[in-house]
Design a protein around this motif. Structure first.
Motif, PDB file in Angstrom:
ATOM      1  N   SER A  66       0.852  -1.186   0.000  1.00 11.99           N
ATOM      2  CA  SER A  66       0.000   0.000   0.000  1.00 11.99           C
ATOM      3  C   SER A  66       0.885   1.233   0.000  1.00 11.99           C
ATOM      4  O   SER A  66       2.109   1.152   0.142  1.00 11.99           O
ATOM      5  CB  SER A  66      -0.896   0.019   1.242  1.00 11.99           C
ATOM      6  N   LYS A  68       0.981   3.446   2.371  1.00 18.82           N
ATOM      7  CA  LYS A  68       1.589   3.577   3.693  1.00 18.82           C
ATOM      8  C   LYS A  68       2.766   2.627   3.833  1.00 18.82           C
ATOM      9  O   LYS A  68       3.784   2.968   4.458  1.00 18.82           O
ATOM     10  CB  LYS A  68       0.563   3.313   4.795  1.00 18.82           C
ATOM     11  N   VAL A  71       5.675   4.344   2.040  1.00 23.55           N
ATOM     12  CA  VAL A  71       6.233   5.470   2.780  1.00 23.55           C
ATOM     13  C   VAL A  71       6.960   4.975   4.035  1.00 23.55           C
ATOM     14  O   VAL A  71       8.000   5.518   4.424  1.00 23.55           O
ATOM     15  CB  VAL A  71       5.132   6.484   3.146  1.00 23.55           C
ATOM     16  N   THR A  72       6.449   3.919   4.660  1.00 26.46           N
ATOM     17  CA  THR A  72       7.118   3.337   5.821  1.00 26.46           C
ATOM     18  C   THR A  72       8.484   2.790   5.435  1.00 26.46           C
ATOM     19  O   THR A  72       9.477   2.995   6.156  1.00 26.46           O
ATOM     20  CB  THR A  72       6.255   2.219   6.432  1.00 26.46           C
ATOM     21  N   ASP A 125       1.994  10.508  11.284  1.00 27.79           N
ATOM     22  CA  ASP A 125       0.873  10.313  10.370  1.00 27.79           C
ATOM     23  C   ASP A 125       1.196   9.470   9.136  1.00 27.79           C
ATOM     24  O   ASP A 125       0.283   8.923   8.519  1.00 27.79           O
ATOM     25  CB  ASP A 125       0.350  11.672   9.891  1.00 27.79           C
ATOM     26  N   HIS A 126       2.455   9.386   8.751  1.00 30.96           N
ATOM     27  CA  HIS A 126       2.780   8.815   7.444  1.00 30.96           C
ATOM     28  C   HIS A 126       3.357   7.406   7.489  1.00 30.96           C
ATOM     29  O   HIS A 126       3.187   6.648   6.540  1.00 30.96           O
ATOM     30  CB  HIS A 126       3.762   9.726   6.709  1.00 30.96           C
ATOM     31  N   CYS A 127       4.044   7.055   8.557  1.00 32.98           N
ATOM     32  CA  CYS A 127       4.710   5.753   8.630  1.00 32.98           C
ATOM     33  C   CYS A 127       4.052   4.852   9.670  1.00 32.98           C
ATOM     34  O   CYS A 127       3.507   5.325  10.662  1.00 32.98           O
ATOM     35  CB  CYS A 127       6.191   5.936   8.989  1.00 32.98           C
ATOM     36  N   ASP A 128       4.128   3.542   9.418  1.00 35.70           N
ATOM     37  CA  ASP A 128       3.637   2.556  10.367  1.00 35.70           C
ATOM     38  C   ASP A 128       4.746   2.307  11.389  1.00 35.70           C
ATOM     39  O   ASP A 128       5.711   1.592  11.119  1.00 35.70           O
ATOM     40  CB  ASP A 128       3.280   1.254   9.645  1.00 35.70           C
TER      41      ASP A 128
END
Length: 210
Positions: A66, A68, A71-72, A125-128
């Motif tokens: 995904s 996310k 970005v993670t 907000d952006h990474c797990d």
């Protein structure tokens, strides 16, 4: 029938085989970082990333699941580069003060050189943040902070949990400076003089075992 990556990009069989052995993931991460640093996170998408690398639009999803996830993974890669930058130029013979200075200079240098990536790495907000690779990479950079905090002498050195207090103090100091510098809040002097560097405002710490 051609694999999707080869069909879309015109890659040779050798190139396709190399990508399937892991190079494609790294190529996607590099391209993702480039998009973020050039255009900002808002311009990054799985399709834009696929187009940048020249692969099928399904390839990034196959690797990261995904947006996310992508970005993670980029954030984790950022933390690894971050840790390396804070250790840049050091050797086994480097003194503790040299390590302290190298880490703080490297922290600020990374923040200035990769401002968009820096914001993403520290944004909730952006990474797990429960992702194992992300946590391991973040911890790798935090180990640098632990190393430069050990044995530092200041007025809280004898307080309970002194080591943790020292880590928080140094992190707040350098992260606050880097964030303010990136926001243009330090270099807005009317006389046009350059802002003081991080070492220009750092207290002259000693060490407890001296």
């Amino acid at each position: 029938m051609f694999p999707p990556e080869r069909y879309q990009s015109g890659m040779s069989q050798t190139e396709t085989k190399r990508y399937h052995h892991g190079d494609l993931r790294n190529a996607l991460l590099r391209a993702g970082m480039e998009i973020i640093e050039r255009d900002g996170l808002a311009r990054l998408s799985l399709r834009a990333l696929a187009a940048a690398v020249g692969v099928s639009h399904t390839a990034p999803k196959n690797h990261f699941g995904s947006m996310k996830g992508l970005v993670t993974a980029i954030g984790a890669q950022g933390f690894r580069k971050f840790a390396a930058e804070m250790r840049n130029g050091l050797t086994q013979a480097s003194t503790r003060k040299e390590r302290l200075h190298a880490a703080t200079l490297g922290y600020v240098r990374f923040a200035q050189g990769h401002p968009e990536l820096f914001k993403i790495m520290f944004s909730p907000d952006h990474c797990d943040r429960e992702d194992t690779a992300f946590k391991d990479a973040a911890q790798e950079s935090y180990r640098v902070l632990i190393e430069i905090s050990e044995g530092l002498a200041w007025d809280k050195s004898e307080a309970p949990n002194a080591q943790k207090r020292t880590e928080i103090m140094l992190w707040s100091f350098v992260h606050g400076y880097a964030t303010l510098l990136n926001a243009g809040r330090i270099d807005d002097r009317a006389d046009g003089a350059p802002p003081p560097g991080i070492l220009d405002i750092m207290p002259d710490f000693g060490y407890l075992d001296r």
